[in-house]
Design a protein around this motif. Structure first.
Motif, mmCIF file in Angstrom:
data_model
loop_
_atom_site.group_PDB
_atom_site.id
_atom_site.type_symbol
_atom_site.label_atom_id
_atom_site.label_comp_id
_atom_site.label_asym_id
_atom_site.label_seq_id
_atom_site.Cartn_x
_atom_site.Cartn_y
_atom_site.Cartn_z
ATOM 1 N N TYR A 148 48.679 58.573 15.063
ATOM 2 C CA TYR A 148 48.166 59.180 16.295
ATOM 3 C C TYR A 148 48.772 60.490 16.451
ATOM 4 C CZ TYR A 148 48.266 60.870 21.346
ATOM 5 O OH TYR A 148 48.179 61.224 22.352
ATOM 6 N N THR A 149 50.301 60.465 16.389
ATOM 7 C CA THR A 149 51.371 61.568 16.369
ATOM 8 C C THR A 149 50.797 62.594 15.423
ATOM 9 O OG1 THR A 149 53.046 60.310 17.154
ATOM 10 C CG2 THR A 149 53.703 62.364 16.441
ATOM 11 N N ASP A 150 50.505 62.513 14.165
ATOM 12 C CA ASP A 150 50.111 63.304 13.065
ATOM 13 C C ASP A 150 48.640 63.934 13.570
ATOM 14 O OD1 ASP A 150 52.436 63.297 11.878
ATOM 15 O OD2 ASP A 150 51.855 61.870 10.290
ATOM 16 N N ALA A 151 48.073 62.964 14.184
ATOM 17 C CA ALA A 151 46.547 63.442 14.356
ATOM 18 C C ALA A 151 46.558 64.369 15.477
ATOM 19 C CB ALA A 151 45.760 62.262 14.864
ATOM 20 N N VAL A 152 47.472 64.333 16.624
ATOM 21 C CA VAL A 152 47.575 65.139 17.634
ATOM 22 C C VAL A 152 48.125 66.586 17.123
ATOM 23 C CG1 VAL A 152 48.916 65.849 19.803
ATOM 24 C CG2 VAL A 152 47.914 63.630 19.469
ATOM 25 N N LYS A 153 48.955 66.492 15.969
ATOM 26 C CA LYS A 153 49.466 67.705 15.663
ATOM 27 C C LYS A 153 48.314 68.588 14.552
ATOM 28 C CE LYS A 153 54.281 66.446 14.542
ATOM 29 N NZ LYS A 153 55.085 65.374 13.683
ATOM 30 N N GLU A 154 47.672 67.654 13.917
ATOM 31 C CA GLU A 154 46.332 68.241 13.214
ATOM 32 C C GLU A 154 45.389 69.059 14.134
ATOM 33 O OE1 GLU A 154 44.660 69.231 10.093
ATOM 34 O OE2 GLU A 154 46.225 67.691 9.714
ATOM 35 N N LEU A 155 45.448 68.242 15.355
ATOM 36 C CA LEU A 155 44.490 68.804 16.392
ATOM 37 C C LEU A 155 45.012 70.088 16.959
ATOM 38 C CD1 LEU A 155 43.162 65.609 17.882
ATOM 39 C CD2 LEU A 155 41.650 67.187 16.957
ATOM 40 N N PRO A 158 41.753 68.518 26.984
ATOM 41 C CA PRO A 158 43.116 69.096 26.230
ATOM 42 C C PRO A 158 43.744 68.005 25.145
ATOM 43 C CG PRO A 158 43.402 68.053 28.636
ATOM 44 C CD PRO A 158 41.869 68.225 28.342
ATOM 45 N N VAL A 159 44.670 68.681 24.377
ATOM 46 C CA VAL A 159 45.173 67.815 23.155
ATOM 47 C C VAL A 159 46.569 68.051 23.541
ATOM 48 C CG1 VAL A 159 45.823 67.921 20.709
ATOM 49 C CG2 VAL A 159 43.235 68.535 21.684
ATOM 50 N N LYS A 160 47.140 66.772 23.764
ATOM 51 C CA LYS A 160 48.580 66.773 24.093
ATOM 52 C C LYS A 160 49.231 65.401 23.553
ATOM 53 C CE LYS A 160 51.666 67.657 28.070
ATOM 54 N NZ LYS A 160 51.546 66.936 29.290
ATOM 55 N N GLY A 166 50.244 61.989 24.151
ATOM 56 C CA GLY A 166 50.398 61.184 25.233
ATOM 57 C C GLY A 166 48.958 61.023 26.011
ATOM 58 N N LEU A 167 48.127 61.957 25.665
ATOM 59 C CA LEU A 167 46.611 61.783 25.916
ATOM 60 C C LEU A 167 45.695 61.148 25.041
ATOM 61 C CD1 LEU A 167 46.105 65.485 27.778
ATOM 62 C CD2 LEU A 167 47.023 63.439 28.842
ATOM 63 N N ASP A 168 44.961 60.417 25.550
ATOM 64 C CA ASP A 168 44.046 59.682 24.621
ATOM 65 C C ASP A 168 43.134 60.565 24.013
ATOM 66 O OD1 ASP A 168 42.720 57.735 23.461
ATOM 67 O OD2 ASP A 168 41.805 56.721 25.075
ATOM 68 N N LEU A 169 42.582 60.522 22.718
ATOM 69 C CA LEU A 169 41.653 61.218 22.114
ATOM 70 C C LEU A 169 40.289 61.078 22.550
ATOM 71 C CD1 LEU A 169 42.779 60.459 18.265
ATOM 72 C CD2 LEU A 169 43.850 62.266 19.900
ATOM 73 N N GLN A 170 39.642 62.351 22.869
ATOM 74 C CA GLN A 170 38.359 62.094 23.414
ATOM 75 C C GLN A 170 37.504 62.050 21.969
ATOM 76 O OE1 GLN A 170 37.706 61.763 26.407
ATOM 77 N NE2 GLN A 170 39.838 61.766 26.816
ATOM 78 N N SER A 171 35.902 61.767 22.313
ATOM 79 C CA SER A 171 35.305 61.688 21.207
ATOM 80 C C SER A 171 34.998 63.269 20.209
ATOM 81 C CB SER A 171 33.749 61.207 21.411
ATOM 82 O OG SER A 171 33.485 61.827 22.521
ATOM 83 N N ASP A 222 49.239 53.708 15.627
ATOM 84 C CA ASP A 222 50.434 53.725 16.529
ATOM 85 C C ASP A 222 50.161 55.194 17.705
ATOM 86 O OD1 ASP A 222 52.304 52.201 14.642
ATOM 87 O OD2 ASP A 222 51.374 53.570 13.156
ATOM 88 N N TYR A 223 49.312 54.405 18.437
ATOM 89 C CA TYR A 223 49.119 55.270 19.694
ATOM 90 C C TYR A 223 49.907 54.880 20.700
ATOM 91 C CZ TYR A 223 43.968 56.015 18.235
ATOM 92 O OH TYR A 223 42.771 56.241 17.542
ATOM 93 N N PRO A 224 50.188 55.924 21.529
ATOM 94 C CA PRO A 224 51.192 55.532 22.722
ATOM 95 C C PRO A 224 50.871 54.550 23.394
ATOM 96 C CG PRO A 224 50.399 57.936 22.675
ATOM 97 C CD PRO A 224 49.390 57.240 21.729
#
Ligand code: 4AD
Ligand code: MG
Length: 461
Positions: free
Chosen positions: A308-315, A325-327, A329-334, A353-355
């Motif tokens: 998840y952490t790397d996915a957020v960085k990618e986004l 928003p992408v941050k 700690g926030l859930d991924l939206q579709s 490995d999500y928060p």
């Protein structure tokens, strides 16, 4: 009524053979004193051509044989001179069980929209599209059992009526025998101790918690049954009643879980091609949202794994304008999920490995104290099709998580017992069956892959 299926006739028939077939008339046309009927019996995507010469006594009966009529025809199987079909039947006798009035039969003409067909869910399986979708659904259902049975998993039947909210999300339908006009208690505070079960009961949102106690004795188990969610999601990927497959493995961690999910998914794609290539080809031709080549690719391809952490960085790195928003700690939206599958990785992605804060209480806490051993499998176009995790097997950690998530201990002592007596690492996941069928068939709307869709404000009969 003895009748060979059209699928078998087309595959294994012999010219010269006498056959009796039953089915529904797809089309009827006449040309130069010969009538042709395309007959479908639901066993295959293909129709069988019936040929009735004017001289045949059967010809007279055809006045009452319109598109949609149910008939039985007897005749001789012949090699067909027409292109695209191996055999046709030269008919000697035809019996019409029930005609369909050409003026009022809704499927008299082809080319209806899927929206219109949704209005006539009792007739739409007679179309090529829905025949294909429901046959693929059946292939997938059989393959689910084949996959798990061949690996020694035990199919378990978890309850449909339950007293616990597995996901802790609160999107539950209540099951009651109360007369709704005469509820005991005040309006806002119904006294469920007087209800049928002596406490409040619900339709299950997931069989996972029960599958866990079965895995803690039988080893590897799986459920395959209906689940219900009262979330008010009016989207093309949500149903209020859907089927879920939930394997649960004892002595397994998140790695075992992701491996199982990948192998399972590839197996399902492979079986679909082996048994339903003509259905997929049909859907490919008409809707262009699935393809034989794509499924072949999927049946061999490894998934991309990303935390998840790397996915957020990618986004965050992307130039894409997202609505949400992408941050961290926030859930991924579709929209975020689709960006990852459709644009970045161009294929299925497993995010792990999500928060802990937006994931269910039962997921195992990672050593960082911030994330849990969760996984979501995301696929292009559809998004999440699998959600799973390693389960928290440590009693005290689990109790803490329940407290933090506001899960009452009442009704859950049995679940805690599994951590008190012979607790072991275990993991599992849930595959949404309709999301899978939707992805494989390429249907845009999940309401088109289940015979009778249930969604907010939608229940026809
Ligand atoms: O991610 P979910 O909520 O996970 C669970 O229920 C876990 N108890 C599973 C487990 O670990 N045993 O749901 C699992 C899957 C989703 O990934 C999605 O495919 C499907 O169920 N799903 C739905 N499908 C159609 N309509 C809905 N409203 C759905 N909600 C979930
Ligand atoms: Mg989920």
């Amino acid at each position: 009524m003895q009748r060979p299926r059209i699928k078998n006739i087309l595959a294994d028939g012999n010219a010269g053979q006498q056959v009796t077939v039953c089915g529904w008339v797809r089309t009827k046309r006449e040309s130069k004193g010969i009538a042709f009927i395309a007959l479908s019996d639901g066993s295959t995507q293909d129709t069988l051509q019936l040929v009735i010469p004017e001289a045949s006594p059967a010809f007279q009966a055809l006045i009452h044989c319109n598109t949609g009529a149910a008939v039985r025809a007897c005749g001789i199987l012949k090699e067909s001179p027409a292109q695209g079909q191996r055999f046709e039947v030269e008919v000697s006798a035809i019996e019409i069980f029930g005609d369909a009035d050409p003026v009022s039969y809704p499927l008299q003409k082809k080319g209806h929209t899927l929206e219109f067909l949704r209005e006539i869910s009792h007739l739409r399986p007679r179309t090529n599209t829905f025949g294909a979708v429901f046959r693929v659904r059946n292939i997938l259902a059989e393959a689910v059992h084949e996959f798990f049975q061949s690996r020694g998993f035990v199919w378990v039947h978890t309850p449909i009526i339950t007293a616990s909210d597995c996901e802790g999300a609160g999107d539950l339908f209540t099951v009651t025998s109360f007369d709704m006009g005469k509820l005991p208690g005040s309006n806002n505070d119904v006294d469920f101790s007087q209800d049928f079960f002596g406490k409040r009961a619900y339709l299950t949102v997931s069989g996972q918690l029960e599958a866990e106690f079965l895995a803690m004795s039988l080893g590897d188990v799986y459920t395959f049954g209906p689940t219900f969610r009262a979330e008010n999601s009016n989207t093309s990927r949500h149903l209020s009643e859907f089927w879920m497959i939930e394997p649960e493995m004892a002595f397994a961690d998140l790695k075992d879980d992701t491996r199982l999910a990948e192998e399972f998914f590839r197996f399902l794609c492979r079986r679909t091609l082996e048994k339903g290539e003509s259905e997929i080809s049909f859907l490919e031709k008409f809707y262009k949202n699935t393809s034989v080549a794509e499924l072949k690719d999927l049946s061999e391809k490894a998934f991309v794994h990303i935390t998840y952490t790397d996915a957020v960085k990618e986004l965050e790195r992307s130039k894409e304008k997202f609505e949400f928003p992408v941050k961290w700690g926030l859930d991924l939206q579709s929209e975020h999920e689709r960006y990852l599958t459709d644009k970045v990785f161009k294929g299925p992605v497993i995010v792990t490995d999500y928060p802990k804060d937006f994931k269910a209480f039962y997921m195992r806490m990672n050593d960082d104290g911030k994330t849990v051993a969760a996984m979501d499998v995301l696929v292009p176009k559809v998004g999440e099709i699998i959600g799973g995790s390693q389960r928290e097997e440590r009693l005290e950690v689990l109790k803490d998580r329940m407290l933090q998530s506001g899960i009452p201990f009442e009704n859950m002592e049995w679940y805690l017992d599994l951590r008190r007596f012979g607790s072991a690492p275990h993991a599992g996941f849930g595959l949404g069956f309709e999301r899978l069928v939707q992805y494989i068939t390429g249907m845009h709307n999940i309401r088109d892959v289940i015979p009778c869709p249930r969604a907010p404000q939608l229940i026809k009969f």
